[in-house]
Design a protein around this motif. Structure first.
Motif, short mmCIF file in Angstrom:
data_model
loop_
_atom_site.label_atom_id
_atom_site.label_comp_id
_atom_site.label_asym_id
_atom_site.label_seq_id
_atom_site.Cartn_x
_atom_site.Cartn_y
_atom_site.Cartn_z
N PHE A 132 1.97 10.47 -31.25
CA PHE A 132 -0.05 11.04 -31.12
C PHE A 132 -0.30 10.22 -31.82
N VAL A 133 0.43 9.74 -33.75
CA VAL A 133 -0.67 9.13 -34.45
C VAL A 133 -0.91 7.61 -33.61
N GLY A 134 -0.19 7.29 -32.81
CA GLY A 134 -0.15 5.98 -32.08
C GLY A 134 -1.50 6.19 -31.29
N THR A 135 -1.20 6.72 -29.95
CA THR A 135 -1.77 6.97 -29.57
C THR A 135 -3.06 7.70 -29.58
N PHE A 136 -3.44 8.58 -30.58
CA PHE A 136 -4.94 9.36 -31.67
C PHE A 136 -5.66 7.85 -31.74
N PHE A 137 -5.09 6.93 -32.20
CA PHE A 137 -5.66 5.21 -32.94
C PHE A 137 -6.25 4.80 -31.71
N ILE A 138 -5.73 4.66 -30.27
CA ILE A 138 -5.83 3.64 -29.20
C ILE A 138 -7.09 4.93 -28.17
N CYS A 139 -7.03 5.79 -28.45
CA CYS A 139 -7.87 6.31 -27.53
C CYS A 139 -9.10 6.27 -28.20
N MET A 156 -14.76 3.89 -28.70
CA MET A 156 -15.28 3.84 -29.85
C MET A 156 -16.32 2.64 -28.89
N MET A 157 -15.50 1.81 -27.97
CA MET A 157 -15.60 0.96 -27.35
C MET A 157 -16.94 1.05 -26.46
N GLN A 158 -16.91 2.42 -25.87
CA GLN A 158 -17.87 2.55 -24.80
C GLN A 158 -19.29 3.23 -25.56
N PHE A 159 -18.59 3.74 -26.85
CA PHE A 159 -19.81 4.14 -27.44
C PHE A 159 -20.28 3.00 -27.88
N LEU A 160 -19.85 2.18 -28.03
CA LEU A 160 -20.52 0.64 -28.52
C LEU A 160 -21.07 0.05 -26.88
N TRP A 161 -20.53 0.51 -26.37
CA TRP A 161 -20.98 -0.11 -24.66
C TRP A 161 -22.72 0.37 -24.79
N GLN A 162 -23.06 1.70 -24.91
CA GLN A 162 -24.23 2.59 -24.51
C GLN A 162 -25.28 1.99 -25.86
N HIS A 163 -24.76 1.66 -26.24
CA HIS A 163 -25.81 1.45 -27.94
C HIS A 163 -25.97 0.07 -28.45
N VAL A 164 -25.55 -0.81 -27.56
CA VAL A 164 -25.42 -2.28 -28.18
C VAL A 164 -26.94 -2.63 -28.51
N GLU A 219 -24.24 -3.09 -44.54
CA GLU A 219 -23.38 -1.85 -44.38
C GLU A 219 -24.11 -0.76 -43.88
N VAL A 220 -25.21 -0.79 -43.15
CA VAL A 220 -26.15 0.03 -42.07
C VAL A 220 -24.65 -0.01 -41.13
N LEU A 221 -24.82 -0.97 -40.64
CA LEU A 221 -23.49 -0.98 -39.53
C LEU A 221 -22.21 -0.02 -39.27
N ALA A 222 -21.74 -0.58 -41.00
CA ALA A 222 -20.71 0.47 -41.37
C ALA A 222 -20.96 1.85 -41.87
N GLN A 223 -22.03 1.65 -41.68
CA GLN A 223 -22.03 3.62 -41.89
C GLN A 223 -22.25 4.39 -40.19
N PHE A 224 -23.12 3.57 -39.08
CA PHE A 224 -22.55 3.55 -38.13
C PHE A 224 -22.00 4.22 -37.60
N PHE A 225 -20.62 2.64 -37.75
CA PHE A 225 -19.58 3.10 -36.91
C PHE A 225 -18.88 3.90 -37.28
N GLY A 226 -18.93 4.48 -39.05
CA GLY A 226 -18.06 5.76 -39.52
C GLY A 226 -18.40 6.89 -39.10
N ALA A 233 -17.69 7.06 -35.43
CA ALA A 233 -15.98 7.60 -35.65
C ALA A 233 -15.70 8.51 -35.75
N LEU A 234 -16.01 9.16 -36.77
CA LEU A 234 -16.55 11.14 -37.26
C LEU A 234 -16.69 11.72 -35.43
N PHE A 235 -17.58 11.84 -35.36
CA PHE A 235 -17.81 12.03 -34.03
C PHE A 235 -17.12 11.98 -32.86
N LEU A 236 -16.95 11.07 -32.91
CA LEU A 236 -15.55 11.01 -31.41
C LEU A 236 -14.28 11.31 -32.10
#
Length: 632
Positions: A19-26, A31-39, A50-57, A60-63
Motif C-alpha cells: 500500500f505504501v509503495g502503490t500510494f506513492f506511485i499513484c 501529480m504528473m496529470q495535474f502538472l500537465w493540466q497547469h503547465v 520556493e513558490v514552485l515548491a509551495q505549489f507542488f506541496g 500533493a496534499l490536495f491529491l
C-alpha cells in the motif's frame, strides 16, 4: 475477545508494504496529470523555487484523497494475487480459514484508511486547496500578456475584459481586439475596438502598456448627465494608434484570499453548510428584489403579490383595446410609438438577461457546495468499495506482480472515473440531481464489489471462459456434437441384449410420447411460465440413452461406434421452462420483451426435440439390426 492471529499480522504486513509503495506511485501519476493540466500557468512566469515548491506541496496534499482509493485497489489486488499465485491462499483455505476470515484484518485497515480520507478531506485538504488556488490565481496574474486566450473574454487585467480573435505566439501581436473597461457603474463601461495591438510590461514591472492600432473608442459619460435630462452624453473617438497604460504590479504577490470565498473545495463540511445557508439567503433576497423591480417596471405601480400582478394585467387587457388606440395615431406617431416600445422591450430583455446571469451563477455556486459535501463522503466510501473489488479479484485471478493487477486496476479506475466525472458534470450543470450524480459511481461499483466478494468466497470460476461460452450457447440454443466413441483398451464387454431391449422400449416410448405431445404446436404461456410441470418422460428417455451409449461404447463394431456418435445431445428441460426457479420464470413473463425471447426459444427447442426424437428412433433401429447380426 478479539484475538490477533499470526496470519492476520502476515497479511496486514504484506498489504501495508504494498500500500505504501502503490500510494506513492499513484500520487506520482496524479501529480504528473495535474502538472500537465497547469503547465501553461508555470512556464515563462519567472517563479522562484520556493513558490514552485509551495505549489507542488499543496497540490500533493490536495491529491492525497484521490490517490488513496486507487492505491487500495492496486495493493489489495497484488496482495491476494501474490498469495494465490504462490498457493498460500490455497493453504489458508485448506486449513479451514475462509476468504472472509482472511480479509478481516484488511477490512479494518480499509475502514481506518477511509476514515482517515474523510478527516483529511474535511480538515487538511480544504486548507491545501485554498493555498493552491491562491497560488494559481497569483501565477495567472503574473504575466497576463502570456495568458490572453483566443476567442474568449479574459478578465485577468485589472478593471478590464479583453477579447482577442487571434494571437501570434512568436511576436506577441494581438488581432481583432475588443476591450470592455469597467468604471464606477455598469452603464459607464467603455468599449474599445482595434484591428491589432500588443501588450507588454514596463521596465519597472509596475504597469502594462497596451498599444492599439486602427480602432474606435466609445464611452458613456453618465456622470456628466444634466439633472432632469433623459439623454446620456457619450464620447466616441477613432484612432490610428493609441497607448493605454494599465496599473499592474508585475512582481509575484499573493492574490487576495477574499476573492476565493466561493471556492467550495477549500471548505470543511461545517463551512460548506454555513456557506450554503448564507448563499440561499443572499440569492433569495436578490430574487425577491428582482421580482419587485419587475413589478414596478412592467406595471409602474407597487403590487404586493404575484396574484395582484396577474389580476391587474387581466384588467388592463379587458378594458383597453390597443389596436383602436394605435389606429387613431398618425403614421409618424405610430412609428415613434413602436420604436419606443421596441427600445423599452430590448432594454427589459437586456436587463433580465443580466439578472438571469447573476441568479444562474448563484445556483451554480450553491450546487458546487452541495457537490463538494457529497464528494467528501463518496470519495471516502470508494476506499472501502475498491478494497472489496481488489482483494476478491486478486483471489480469483491469482496473478501477482505489476502486470495483470495494474491492467485490471486501470480498467476498474477508468470505469469509476468516467462514472464519477459524468455524474459531477451533470450535477454541476443542474441536469441531474446532486445525490444521483455523485452517487452514480458508488451505486454501480458497490454491487460489483459484492458480486466479486461472494464469488471469491465461494471459489466460483468468475473468469472461466468455457462456462460463459456454455451459457451463451444455452441461451442461443446452440449445442455441441457428440465425441467420437471408440476405446483402444476394452475392460468390460458390452451387454448387447440388454441394450437392444432398452432401445426397443425407447422406440415404443418415443412413439407414445410424440403421439401425446404436439411438439410442433405453440406451447401454453400460462403453463410454461406460471404453472410449471416437469417432463419426466424426456428426462427418463435421456437417462436411458446415455446409459446405452456408455454400455455400447465398449463395442468394437464400427457400425455401432459410428451410430453412437450420431446421437443428438438432448436438453431435457429446455423445452419446458426458461429457468429452474419459479420466481425467475414469473419475472421473465412479466417483462414482455425478455419473456417473448424465451417463449420463442422454447418453441424452437420443442421443434428441435421433435426432430431429435425421430433421429434417435432411426439410429436405434440401425443399432438394433446390427446387434441382431452380431448376436446371431
Amino acid at each position: 475477545m478479539l484475538r490477533i492471529r499470526k496470519l492476520d499480522i502476515f497479511i496486514t504486513k504484506q498489504f501495508g508494504l504494498l500500500f505504501v509503495g502503490t500510494f506513492f506511485i499513484c500520487q506520482f501519476v496524479l501529480m504528473m496529470q495535474f502538472l500537465w493540466q497547469h503547465v501553461d500557468k508555470l512556464i515563462g512566469k519567472g517563479l522562484s523555487i520556493e513558490v514552485l515548491a509551495q505549489f507542488f506541496g499543496y497540490a500533493a496534499l490536495f491529491l492525497v484523497p484521490q490517490a488513496l482509493p486507487l492505491a487500495i485497489l492496486l495493493s489489495s489486488l497484488i496482495t491476494f494475487g501474490n498469495l494465490g499465485e504462490s498457493s498460500e491462499l490455497t493453504a489458508i483455505k485448506a486449513s479451514g480459514i475462509s476468504l472472509m476470515q482472511a480479509l478481516r484484518p484488511l477490512i479494518v485497515v480499509a475502514i481506518i484508511i477511509a476514515c482517515g480520507s474523510f478527516y483529511f478531506q474535511n480538515n487538511i485538504g480544504p486548507n491545501a486547496n485554498r493555498q493552491m488556488t491562491q497560488l494559481l490565481v497569483s501565477m495567472k496574474q503574473q504575466s497576463p500578456e502570456l495568458e490572453i486566450p483566443e476567442g474568449v473574454f479574459y478578465d485577468g487585467l485589472p478593471g478590464s475584459n479583453i477579447y482577442v480573435q487571434k494571437k501570434n505566439m512568436e511576436t506577441g501581436s494581438l488581432y481583432g481586439i475588443m476591450i470592455y473597461r469597467m468604471t464606477s457603474s455598469y452603464e459607464d463601461a467603455a468599449i474599445i475596438l482595434a484591428d491589432s495591438g500588443m501588450l507588454q510590461s514596463t521596465a519597472d514591472k509596475k504597469h502594462l502598456l497596451l498599444n492599439l492600432y486602427n480602432g474606435e473608442w466609445f464611452e458613456n459619460m453618465r456622470s456628466q448627465q444634466l439633472a432632469g435630462s433623459a439623454s446620456v452624453p457619450y464620447r466616441r473617438e477613432s484612432f490610428m494608434h493609441k497607448n493605454l497604460v494599465i496599473d499592474f504590479d508585475g512582481e509575484f504577490n499573493l492574490a487576495d484570499a477574499g476573492t476565493l470565498i466561493n471556492n467550495a473545495r477549500g471548505k470543511s463540511l461545517r463551512q460548506i453548510q454555513t456557506a450554503i445557508d448564507s448563499l440561499n439567503n443572499h440569492y433569495d433576497s436578490i430574487g425577491t428584489r428582482f421580482y419587485e423591480d419587475a413589478q414596478r417596471t412592467v406595471f409602474s405601480i407597487p403590487t404586493r403579490s404575484k396574484k395582484d400582478s396577474i389580476r391587474i394585467a387581466q384588467a388592463i387587457d379587458k378594458t383597453i383595446v390597443f389596436d383602436t388606440i394605435v389606429r387613431r395615431l398618425s403614421a409618424a406617431e405610430q412609428r415613434s410609438a413602436m420604436s419606443a416600445a421596441m427600445s423599452r422591450v430590448q432594454q427589459q430583455i437586456s436587463d433580465l438577461e443580466f439578472r438571469q446571469m447573476l441568479t444562474t451563477d448563484g445556483d451554480k455556486i450553491i450546487r458546487q457546495h452541495h457537490i463538494e459535501a457529497w464528494n467528501k463522503f463518496t470519495l471516502a466510501l470508494s476506499c472501502i468499495i475498491f478494497f472489496f473489488i481488489g482483494a476478491p479479484l486478486g483471489a480469483i485471478i491469482r496473478k501477482g506482480g505489476l502486470g495483470v493487477p495494474i491492467i485490471v486496476s486501470v480498467l476498474v479506475f477508468i470505469i469509476y472515473y468516467i462514472l464519477d466525472n459524468t455524474g459531477y458534470r451533470m450535477s454541476r450543470g443542474g441536469i441531474w440531481a446532486i445525490w444521483f450524480g455523485k452517487g452514480l459511481s458508488t451505486a454501480v461499483l458497490a454491487p460489483i464489489a459484492v458480486f466479486f466478494t461472494i464469488k471469491a468466497n465461494n471459489d466460483s470460476a468468475v473468469f472461466n471462459i468455457d462456462a460463459y461460452r456454455a451459457l451463451i450457447m444455452r441461451l442461443l440454443g446452440l449445442r455441441q456434437k457428440r465425441p467420437s466413441y471408440g476405446k483402444e483398451v476394452i475392460i468390460n464387454d458390452p451387454m448387447y441384449e440388454q441394450s437392444r431391449e432398452t432401445l426397443i422400449q425407447m422406440n415404443t416410448d418415443i412413439q407414445n410420447y410424440t403421439a401425446t405431445h404436439k411438439l410442433n404446436s405453440m406451447p401454453n404461456v400460462v403453463k410454461k411460465f406460471f404453472h410449471y410441470q416437469p417432463d419426466n418422460d424426456i428426462e427418463k428417455l435421456n437417462d436411458q440413452l446415455e446409459t446405452v451409449i456408455e454400455n455400447l461404447s465398449n463395442s468394437t463394431d464400427k457400425t455401432i461406434i459410428t451410430a453412437l456418435s450420431e446421437y443428438p445431445i438432448l436438453m431435457p428441460k429446455a423445452h419446458t421452462r426458461p429457468f429452474e426457479r419459479r420466481w425467475l420464470n414469473i419475472a421473465t413473463a412479466i417483462i414482455i420483451p425478455i419473456g417473448m425471447f424465451f417463449y420463442l426459444r422454447m418453441c424452437r427447442y420443442r421443434r428441435r426435440l421433435n426432430k431429435d426424437l425421430k433421429r434417435i428412433t432411426n439410429i436405434n433401429n440401425t443399432i438394433i439390426k446390427q446387434i441382431k447380426t452380431i448376436t446371431e
